[in-house]
Design a protein around this motif. Structure first.
Motif, mmCIF file in Angstrom:
data_model
loop_
_atom_site.group_PDB
_atom_site.id
_atom_site.type_symbol
_atom_site.label_atom_id
_atom_site.label_comp_id
_atom_site.label_asym_id
_atom_site.label_seq_id
_atom_site.Cartn_x
_atom_site.Cartn_y
_atom_site.Cartn_z
ATOM 1 N N ARG A 133 0.824 -1.203 0.000
ATOM 2 C CA ARG A 133 0.000 0.000 0.000
ATOM 3 C C ARG A 133 0.864 1.261 0.000
ATOM 4 O O ARG A 133 0.487 2.293 -0.559
ATOM 5 C CB ARG A 133 -0.928 -0.008 1.206
ATOM 6 C CG ARG A 133 -2.076 -1.024 1.078
ATOM 7 C CD ARG A 133 -2.946 -1.003 2.293
ATOM 8 N NE ARG A 133 -2.223 -1.432 3.488
ATOM 9 C CZ ARG A 133 -2.681 -1.333 4.726
ATOM 10 N NH1 ARG A 133 -3.860 -0.822 4.939
ATOM 11 N NH2 ARG A 133 -1.968 -1.757 5.744
ATOM 12 N N ALA A 134 2.024 1.196 0.678
ATOM 13 C CA ALA A 134 2.926 2.343 0.679
ATOM 14 C C ALA A 134 3.414 2.640 -0.729
ATOM 15 O O ALA A 134 3.546 3.807 -1.131
ATOM 16 C CB ALA A 134 4.106 2.074 1.608
ATOM 17 N N GLU A 135 3.697 1.624 -1.513
ATOM 18 C CA GLU A 135 4.138 1.826 -2.892
ATOM 19 C C GLU A 135 3.026 2.473 -3.722
ATOM 20 O O GLU A 135 3.285 3.357 -4.549
ATOM 21 C CB GLU A 135 4.548 0.488 -3.503
ATOM 22 C CG GLU A 135 5.772 -0.139 -2.852
ATOM 23 C CD GLU A 135 6.176 -1.428 -3.535
ATOM 24 O OE1 GLU A 135 5.537 -1.794 -4.539
ATOM 25 O OE2 GLU A 135 7.138 -2.061 -3.071
ATOM 26 N N ARG A 136 1.788 2.062 -3.500
ATOM 27 C CA ARG A 136 0.674 2.674 -4.237
ATOM 28 C C ARG A 136 0.496 4.145 -3.831
ATOM 29 O O ARG A 136 0.177 4.997 -4.659
ATOM 30 C CB ARG A 136 -0.617 1.892 -3.992
ATOM 31 C CG ARG A 136 -0.623 0.508 -4.594
ATOM 32 C CD ARG A 136 -2.050 -0.031 -4.738
ATOM 33 N NE ARG A 136 -2.711 -0.157 -3.451
ATOM 34 C CZ ARG A 136 -2.663 -1.251 -2.692
ATOM 35 N NH1 ARG A 136 -1.978 -2.302 -3.111
ATOM 36 N NH2 ARG A 136 -3.305 -1.300 -1.543
ATOM 37 N N MET A 143 4.352 10.457 -21.927
ATOM 38 C CA MET A 143 4.655 9.124 -21.404
ATOM 39 C C MET A 143 3.389 8.499 -20.820
ATOM 40 O O MET A 143 2.481 9.195 -20.354
ATOM 41 C CB MET A 143 5.747 9.205 -20.318
ATOM 42 C CG MET A 143 7.061 9.787 -20.812
ATOM 43 S SD MET A 143 8.207 10.141 -19.460
ATOM 44 C CE MET A 143 8.348 8.519 -18.704
ATOM 45 N N THR A 144 3.325 7.177 -20.859
ATOM 46 C CA THR A 144 2.207 6.472 -20.227
ATOM 47 C C THR A 144 2.391 6.490 -18.713
ATOM 48 O O THR A 144 3.513 6.535 -18.194
ATOM 49 C CB THR A 144 2.133 5.018 -20.712
ATOM 50 O OG1 THR A 144 3.381 4.364 -20.434
ATOM 51 C CG2 THR A 144 1.868 4.965 -22.207
ATOM 52 N N ALA A 145 1.291 6.465 -18.022
ATOM 53 C CA ALA A 145 1.338 6.506 -16.557
ATOM 54 C C ALA A 145 2.044 5.262 -16.030
ATOM 55 O O ALA A 145 1.714 4.139 -16.423
ATOM 56 C CB ALA A 145 -0.067 6.595 -15.984
ATOM 57 N N PRO A 146 3.003 5.426 -15.132
ATOM 58 C CA PRO A 146 3.720 4.249 -14.606
ATOM 59 C C PRO A 146 2.860 3.454 -13.641
ATOM 60 O O PRO A 146 1.897 3.965 -13.065
ATOM 61 C CB PRO A 146 4.923 4.878 -13.890
ATOM 62 C CG PRO A 146 4.437 6.232 -13.476
ATOM 63 C CD PRO A 146 3.504 6.688 -14.567
ATOM 64 N N GLN A 147 3.215 2.192 -13.472
ATOM 65 C CA GLN A 147 2.522 1.316 -12.525
ATOM 66 C C GLN A 147 3.234 1.271 -11.176
ATOM 67 O O GLN A 147 2.636 0.864 -10.185
ATOM 68 C CB GLN A 147 2.422 -0.100 -13.103
ATOM 69 C CG GLN A 147 1.646 -0.182 -14.401
ATOM 70 C CD GLN A 147 0.212 0.284 -14.248
ATOM 71 O OE1 GLN A 147 -0.460 -0.038 -13.278
ATOM 72 N NE2 GLN A 147 -0.261 1.060 -15.217
ATOM 73 N N SER A 148 4.494 1.654 -11.151
ATOM 74 C CA SER A 148 5.252 1.715 -9.901
ATOM 75 C C SER A 148 6.373 2.738 -10.075
ATOM 76 O O SER A 148 6.816 3.008 -11.202
ATOM 77 C CB SER A 148 5.833 0.348 -9.544
ATOM 78 O OG SER A 148 6.730 -0.096 -10.548
ATOM 79 N N ARG A 158 -7.684 -0.712 2.070
ATOM 80 C CA ARG A 158 -8.280 -1.878 2.724
ATOM 81 C C ARG A 158 -9.532 -2.330 1.985
ATOM 82 O O ARG A 158 -9.772 -3.533 1.835
ATOM 83 C CB ARG A 158 -8.609 -1.546 4.177
ATOM 84 C CG ARG A 158 -7.389 -1.281 5.058
ATOM 85 C CD ARG A 158 -7.786 -1.189 6.519
ATOM 86 N NE ARG A 158 -6.667 -0.777 7.340
ATOM 87 C CZ ARG A 158 -6.460 0.464 7.772
ATOM 88 N NH1 ARG A 158 -7.340 1.421 7.451
ATOM 89 N NH2 ARG A 158 -5.420 0.764 8.520
ATOM 90 N N SER A 159 -10.337 -1.365 1.537
ATOM 91 C CA SER A 159 -11.544 -1.724 0.778
ATOM 92 C C SER A 159 -11.179 -2.420 -0.532
ATOM 93 O O SER A 159 -11.806 -3.420 -0.919
ATOM 94 C CB SER A 159 -12.375 -0.472 0.491
ATOM 95 O OG SER A 159 -12.777 0.152 1.685
ATOM 96 N N GLU A 160 -10.150 -1.894 -1.206
ATOM 97 C CA GLU A 160 -9.725 -2.526 -2.454
ATOM 98 C C GLU A 160 -9.172 -3.921 -2.206
ATOM 99 O O GLU A 160 -9.436 -4.853 -2.982
ATOM 100 C CB GLU A 160 -8.670 -1.656 -3.135
ATOM 101 C CG GLU A 160 -9.214 -0.340 -3.674
ATOM 102 C CD GLU A 160 -8.113 0.539 -4.238
ATOM 103 O OE1 GLU A 160 -6.923 0.148 -4.103
ATOM 104 O OE2 GLU A 160 -8.436 1.601 -4.829
#
Length: 555
Positions: free
Chosen positions: A23-26, A90-95, A212-214
């Motif tokens: 979750r911290a990475e998100r 640029m495309t949005a990064p995933q991380s 948490r919901s996700e």
């Protein structure tokens, strides 16, 4: 998740320890995306404010070096514009790694120090430059706070840069007014920290709850995906809100229409039970459960039960028939013995005695034949590991089998044998099969004759046909003719009371042990044709003289 949960100031001053929490990475990714989307707004604010302040200082404050200060701010604005243009393509990064934010935190510190350095470029009373500098720094920090509230480290580094240059200016031009304004600027920075802390922690709490919901949603969807059921939640208008892949497959690929009914639905290769529940909120829960395996098991159980019932009825018929075949000769023998015994009061002469003895012999042979057939049938259930292979011509076995018949029955049998091939199977067992088929054919077609024929088929197999000229069988009788406990029904019981009814079943069982196939069907004109099919692997084809001559000519 963050150090900010316990100490916001530590989070701002020290590099955050994200740890292994996904979750911290998100959250870091969201901070990255928010700042990347806001860089052109930040550049626009710096550009407009620097131009406006330059015009104000040039016109309203008299002589100054603000035209030297302006290009430095324009460089920062252009850097932000350039970063926004590059990122927009640029495309949005995933991380993300966080290096982009750390770089811009440094840029914010430099930009704040540059913006707060404006008093150094003004030539007026000692307290006026710092007053002007403090006035323009506070709106800039407020603008950053409204644009990027999720990035407090960037905002506070900008505020720290402005305050640092103000402190340097105060140290260079000490006065009571400058110290008062510096203190007021520190108070504003402290209030900015409190505001940022409340805003950031509220956002962090909202993000954690959403995460948490996700996670709960993902866990629920994973459970539904692996449940084997088609699951969906519909809104008040029966539009899909949540659905797993199984439900989407039913609706989009198989064309199943969702209705407010609980019923069974059949699709190609599957059977589904639909459960439709309307919730108090107006939403609906639709579940399709695959009951194919349950229905198949139920059908298999019903089939097994029907088969067991049929086998039980056939067994009862068989036992009744066997009782008749065993009881009749025993009763006959016992009655004859009572008539001819010592205690009999009936006088018999020599001719009558011989007739009685012949009767006993006939019944004894019938009894022995019945017991022999029962024993043969029981032997089929045993595994025979001593099956050996003989090589013989079918014509020889047919003639040997017919040699065991009475003369009157021999005359009723005609034989046609193709030459040029032999069979590689157990001779004695094959002969038993042939005797059973010939005996059965004579029982039902002796008056019109029986034909036995051995043929070599074009595909290399061999066929031994035994044809009678009797009335034939119905389709139902053909289906059960060679079935244990079934072949003794109407045809055998009505036409020959001496027939036990196991001959075809024994012949079929012996063929299976030899690797042969027994087919029973009606003839084209009349009667029944029993055919023994010998696989090509068990047929040895002999070369004729013509074939040998053809080989020499080819050589």
């Amino acid at each position: 998740m963050f150090t900010a949960d316990r100490n916001f100031l530590g989070y701002v001053l020290v590099r955050p320890d994200l740890g292994p929490d996904a979750r911290a990475e998100r959250f870091l990714l969201r901070q990255h995306l928010e700042f990347a989307r806001s860089t052109h707004h930040l550049a626009t604010i710096i550009l407009i404010n620097s131009l406006a302040f330059t015009a104000f200082a040039t016109i309203g404050l008299g002589e100054s070096n603000v035209l030297v200060w302006l290009p430095l701010n324009l460089v920062v604005a252009l850097m932000l514009f350039r970063d926004w243009l590059r990122r927009s393509k640029m495309t949005a990064p995933q991380s993300v790694s966080g290096s982009y934010l750390r770089k811009n935190e440094t840029v914010a510190l430099v930009a704040g120090a540059l913006w707060g350095s404006a008093p150094f470029f003004l030539f007026d009373e000692a307290h006026l430059p710092l007053l002007v500098g403090a006035t323009i720094s506070i709106p800039m920090a407020g603008g950053l706070l409204s644009l990027i509230p999720k990035n407090p480290r960037v905002v506070l580094r900008y505020a720290a840069g402005t305050w640092f240059t103000a402190a340097v200016y105060t140290a260079a031009h000490p006065s009571v007014a400058n110290f008062v304004m510096l203190f007021m600027n520190a108070v504003y920075a402290y209030s900015l920290i409190l505001g940022l802390r409340s805003t950031f922690l509220a956002h962090l709490a909202e993000f954690q709850e959403r995460s948490r919901s996700e996670e709960a949603h993902d866990l629920l969807m994973s459970a539904l995906e692996s449940s084997g059921q088609a699951f969906a939640i519909l809104d008040k208008n029966d539009q899909t809100k949540v659905a797993n892949s199984e439900h989407n497959f039913l609706v989009t690929k198989l064309g199943v229409t969702v209705e407010n009914t609980n019923r069974t639905i059949r699709t190609p290769g599957a059977l589904w039970m639909r459960t439709f529940n309307r919730l108090p909120s107006g939403d609906s829960v639709v579940i399709h459960t695959n009951i194919t395996a349950i229905e198949n098991a139920k059908q298999d159980l019903e089939a097994a039960r029907a088969e067991a019932d049929q086998a039980n009825r056939a067994k009862s018929i068989f036992l009744d028939h066997m009782g008749m075949h065993l009881r009749a000769p025993v009763n006959t023998i016992r009655a004859v013995c009572e008539v001819t015994g010592r205690d009999s009061q009936i006088r018999v002469d020599e001719d009558q005695l011989r007739a009685y003895i012949d009767t006993i012999g006939t019944e004894a042979r019938h009894l022995a034949a019945t017991l022999e057939q029962i024993n043969e049938y029981l032997e089929l259930e045993k595994d025979d590991n001593n099956i050996y292979v003989d090589s013989f011509e079918p014509c020889d076995v047919i003639e040997q089998s017919l040699g065991q018949l009475p003369e009157m029955q021999k005359d009723a049998v005609s034989v046609i044998c193709d030459e040029g091939f032999s069979l590689s199977i157990q001779r004695s067992t094959f002969q038993r099969v042939l005797c059973k088929l010939v005996s059965n054919a004579l029982t039902h077609g002796q008056a019109r004759g029986v034909q036995v024929r051995a043929r070599l088929l074009p595909d290399g197999r061999a066929a031994i046909l035994v044809r009678d000229r009797g009335p034939g069988m119905s389709e139902q009788q053909l289906a059960i003719a060679a079935t244990p406990f079934q072949g003794l029904l109407e045809r055998n019981m009505h036409q020959d009371s001496r027939s036990v009814g196991l001959g075809l079943a024994i012949a079929k069982g012996l063929c299976q042990k030899l690797g042969l196939t027994l087919e029973i069907k009606n003839g084209r004109e009349s009667g029944v044709v029993a055919t023994i099919i010998v696989p090509a692997a068990l047929v040895d084809r002999k070369s004729s003289d013509a074939d040998i001559n053809q080989i020499f000519r080819s050589a």
